[in-house]
Design a protein around this motif. Structure first.
Motif, PDB file in Angstrom:
ATOM      1  N   GLY A 146       0.980  -1.120  -0.054  1.00  0.00           N
ATOM      2  CA  GLY A 146       0.083  -0.141   0.024  1.00  0.00           C
ATOM      3  C   GLY A 146       0.749   1.394  -0.145  1.00  0.00           C
ATOM      4  O   GLY A 146       1.141   1.843   1.036  1.00  0.00           O
ATOM      5  N   PRO A 147       1.224   1.702  -1.189  1.00  0.00           N
ATOM      6  CA  PRO A 147       1.999   2.700  -1.155  1.00  0.00           C
ATOM      7  C   PRO A 147       1.388   4.107  -0.973  1.00  0.00           C
ATOM      8  O   PRO A 147       0.181   4.251  -1.358  1.00  0.00           O
ATOM      9  N   ASP A 148       2.034   5.267  -0.416  1.00  0.00           N
ATOM     10  CA  ASP A 148       1.288   6.605  -0.349  1.00  0.00           C
ATOM     11  C   ASP A 148       0.103   6.537   0.597  1.00  0.00           C
ATOM     12  O   ASP A 148      -0.777   6.984   0.158  1.00  0.00           O
ATOM     13  N   PRO A 149       0.399   5.994   1.837  1.00  0.00           N
ATOM     14  CA  PRO A 149      -1.068   5.689   2.687  1.00  0.00           C
ATOM     15  C   PRO A 149      -1.249   7.219   3.210  1.00  0.00           C
ATOM     16  O   PRO A 149      -0.715   7.923   3.371  1.00  0.00           O
ATOM     17  N   TRP A 150      -2.431   7.410   3.263  1.00  0.00           N
ATOM     18  CA  TRP A 150      -3.242   8.497   3.522  1.00  0.00           C
ATOM     19  C   TRP A 150      -4.576   7.980   4.332  1.00  0.00           C
ATOM     20  O   TRP A 150      -5.300   7.348   4.316  1.00  0.00           O
ATOM     21  N   ASN A 151      -4.824   8.870   5.490  1.00  0.00           N
ATOM     22  CA  ASN A 151      -5.955   8.725   6.323  1.00  0.00           C
ATOM     23  C   ASN A 151      -6.419  10.022   6.894  1.00  0.00           C
ATOM     24  O   ASN A 151      -5.587  11.180   6.987  1.00  0.00           O
ATOM     25  N   ILE A 152      -7.831  10.053   7.403  1.00  0.00           N
ATOM     26  CA  ILE A 152      -8.458  11.253   7.865  1.00  0.00           C
ATOM     27  C   ILE A 152      -9.421  10.666   8.962  1.00  0.00           C
ATOM     28  O   ILE A 152     -10.021   9.507   8.709  1.00  0.00           O
ATOM     29  N   TYR A 153      -9.517  11.216   9.960  1.00  0.00           N
ATOM     30  CA  TYR A 153     -10.406  10.764  11.096  1.00  0.00           C
ATOM     31  C   TYR A 153     -11.838  11.596  10.899  1.00  0.00           C
ATOM     32  O   TYR A 153     -11.698  12.981  11.205  1.00  0.00           O
ATOM     33  N   LYS A 154     -12.852  10.984  11.203  1.00  0.00           N
ATOM     34  CA  LYS A 154     -14.076  11.963  11.290  1.00  0.00           C
ATOM     35  C   LYS A 154     -15.123  11.190  11.840  1.00  0.00           C
ATOM     36  O   LYS A 154     -15.495   9.966  11.498  1.00  0.00           O
ATOM     37  N   ASP A 155     -15.923  11.717  12.822  1.00  0.00           N
ATOM     38  CA  ASP A 155     -17.095  11.036  13.310  1.00  0.00           C
ATOM     39  C   ASP A 155     -16.807   9.648  13.904  1.00  0.00           C
ATOM     40  O   ASP A 155     -17.754   8.764  13.884  1.00  0.00           O
ATOM     41  N   GLY A 156     -15.649   9.242  14.445  1.00  0.00           N
ATOM     42  CA  GLY A 156     -15.383   7.980  15.201  1.00  0.00           C
ATOM     43  C   GLY A 156     -14.714   7.093  14.051  1.00  0.00           C
ATOM     44  O   GLY A 156     -14.389   5.958  14.637  1.00  0.00           O
ATOM     45  N   TYR A 157     -14.626   7.549  13.011  1.00  0.00           N
ATOM     46  CA  TYR A 157     -13.829   6.398  11.859  1.00  0.00           C
ATOM     47  C   TYR A 157     -12.639   6.775  11.372  1.00  0.00           C
ATOM     48  O   TYR A 157     -12.415   8.003  11.001  1.00  0.00           O
ATOM     49  N   TYR A 158     -11.730   6.011  11.090  1.00  0.00           N
ATOM     50  CA  TYR A 158     -10.680   6.548  10.310  1.00  0.00           C
ATOM     51  C   TYR A 158     -11.127   5.988   8.892  1.00  0.00           C
ATOM     52  O   TYR A 158     -11.623   5.108   8.472  1.00  0.00           O
ATOM     53  N   TYR A 159     -10.804   6.680   7.745  1.00  0.00           N
ATOM     54  CA  TYR A 159     -10.753   6.517   6.552  1.00  0.00           C
ATOM     55  C   TYR A 159      -9.527   6.627   5.879  1.00  0.00           C
ATOM     56  O   TYR A 159      -8.892   7.708   5.778  1.00  0.00           O
ATOM     57  N   TYR A 160      -9.376   5.577   5.340  1.00  0.00           N
ATOM     58  CA  TYR A 160      -7.759   5.196   4.772  1.00  0.00           C
ATOM     59  C   TYR A 160      -7.853   5.245   3.183  1.00  0.00           C
ATOM     60  O   TYR A 160      -8.637   4.472   2.521  1.00  0.00           O
ATOM     61  N   THR A 161      -6.748   5.490   2.420  1.00  0.00           N
ATOM     62  CA  THR A 161      -6.633   5.191   1.178  1.00  0.00           C
ATOM     63  C   THR A 161      -4.949   5.115   0.772  1.00  0.00           C
ATOM     64  O   THR A 161      -4.207   5.433   1.580  1.00  0.00           O
ATOM     65  N   ASN A 162      -4.672   4.546  -0.253  1.00  0.00           N
ATOM     66  CA  ASN A 162      -3.361   4.498  -0.743  1.00  0.00           C
ATOM     67  C   ASN A 162      -3.590   4.303  -2.270  1.00  0.00           C
ATOM     68  O   ASN A 162      -4.342   3.959  -2.917  1.00  0.00           O
TER      69      ASN A 162
END
Length: 344
Positions: free
Chosen positions: A35-51
């Protein structure tokens, strides 16, 4: 007592609830096999991840970022064929801005020379739901080669930072910044903040110098721009840092001070090579700071899908700057981010 008798005794105890596995409060890297270039954001109790996947945009949704293997996963957008943005989708980033979700990404038509930045939009409160629509290219008036776009707000103003070329030929990637009038429109001239100048930034072996993957880390009254330097195809890929005051003119290069040494780099003794292209997150209770990054497990693994996402906690120096420490060895048991509820 015979071995068979002991075994039966333990089975009986277990059936009555006397023998239980201790709850796990640790995790180990990597978070995914690749999973290159991992990114995440936390909102309303959940982490949202992408790569980066190369061919589409994908989101993972979880309450426990260290357990991505069990997370809900969804392809949220696939580019149409035959477009200038149909291929080589790189470094997606998911942001919630002014009430809507935006995912920024770099893409081209199969020719790297044509890489530019684009964005899709979703008005749903949950990015796994609703409809994602293509908003278009995100470019300054030069419309030069550009990748690794990231967006942040400071003092009510919206900015984009990215990695780009000065001209039309590959030879040096620099870090640029520009102001935005809305989440899909750059409204100012681009300003170059950093080009590779130090030896540790200039490892490539093919004559291409690289500053890329810029990310903003805000702390106190300072903005820390953490970027990746040297070729990702080398073991020397590492993180550098620029520092500015939140009160300064961020479009003035004089507002930014570049650190002379890398702030996170390979650890051959721990079997970690080419760590970089990071993002950041806090523990669910907001008390701990963590870095999310990709790295290789072997020397010479290069710039492909052998790069895996990893996470580790970091601290702060007395002057307020981040202290990322040394990348940890794969398989090392690390305490979960504080207040994380381990997935079952």
């Amino acid at each position: 007592m015979k071995k068979t008798t002991v075994f039966l005794f333990l089975v009986l105890l277990s059936s009555f609830g006397f023998v239980q596995n201790a709850p796990s409060n640790t995790f180990t890297n990597p978070l995914l096999p690749a999973g290159p270039d991992p990114w995440n954001i936390y909102k309303d109790g959940y982490y949202y991840y992408t790569n980066s996947t190369g061919g589409n945009l994908v989101i993972w949704k979880t309450k426990d970022l260290t357990d991505l293997k069990s997370a809900e996963k969804k392809v949220i957008w696939v580019p149409p064929t035959g477009k200038e943005y149909s291929k080589e989708l790189w470094a997606p980033e998911l942001h919630f801005i002014r009430g809507k979700w935006y995912m920024y990404f770099a893409a081209d038509d199969g020719d790297n020379n044509h890489h530019r930045m684009y964005v899709v939009e979703n008005p749903s409160l949950d990015p796994m739901k609703g409809e994602w629509t293509f908003k278009g290219k995100v470019a300054d008036d030069t419309n030069k080669w550009a990748i690794d776009g990231s967006v942040f707000e400071n003092k009510g103003k919206l900015y984009m930072i990215w990695s780009g070329w000065e001209g039309d030929k590959n030879g040096m990637q620099s870090i640029y910044i520009a102001e935005m009038s809305n989440p899909w429109t750059i409204s100012s001239k681009r300003v170059k903040l950093s080009s590779p100048t130090y030896k540790w930034e200039s490892n490539s072996g093919i004559g291409v110098l690289v500053n890329e993957g810029p990310e903003i880390l805000a702390h106190g009254d300072k903005l820390y721009l953490i970027y990746s330097a040297s070729g990702c195809w080398t073991d020397f890929y590492a993180l550098g840092m620029l520092t500015a005051s939140t009160k300064s003119n961020l479009l003035d290069v004089a507002s930014w001070k570049k650190s002379a040494e890398p702030v996170f780099q390979q650890s051959p003794e721990n079997g970690v090579y080419a760590p970089g292209h990071n993002s950041f997150f806090k523990s669910p209770d907001g008390k701990e700071d963590w870095i999310l990054y990709h790295a290789n497990a072997n020397a010479g693994d290069g710039c492909g899908n052998k790069r895996s996402p990893r996470a580790q906690k970091f601290t702060w120096n007395k002057d307020g700057s981040p202290n990322f420490g040394t990348p940890v060895k794969l398989g090392t048991a690390l305490a979960l981010p504080s207040s994380t509820k381990k997935s079952k």
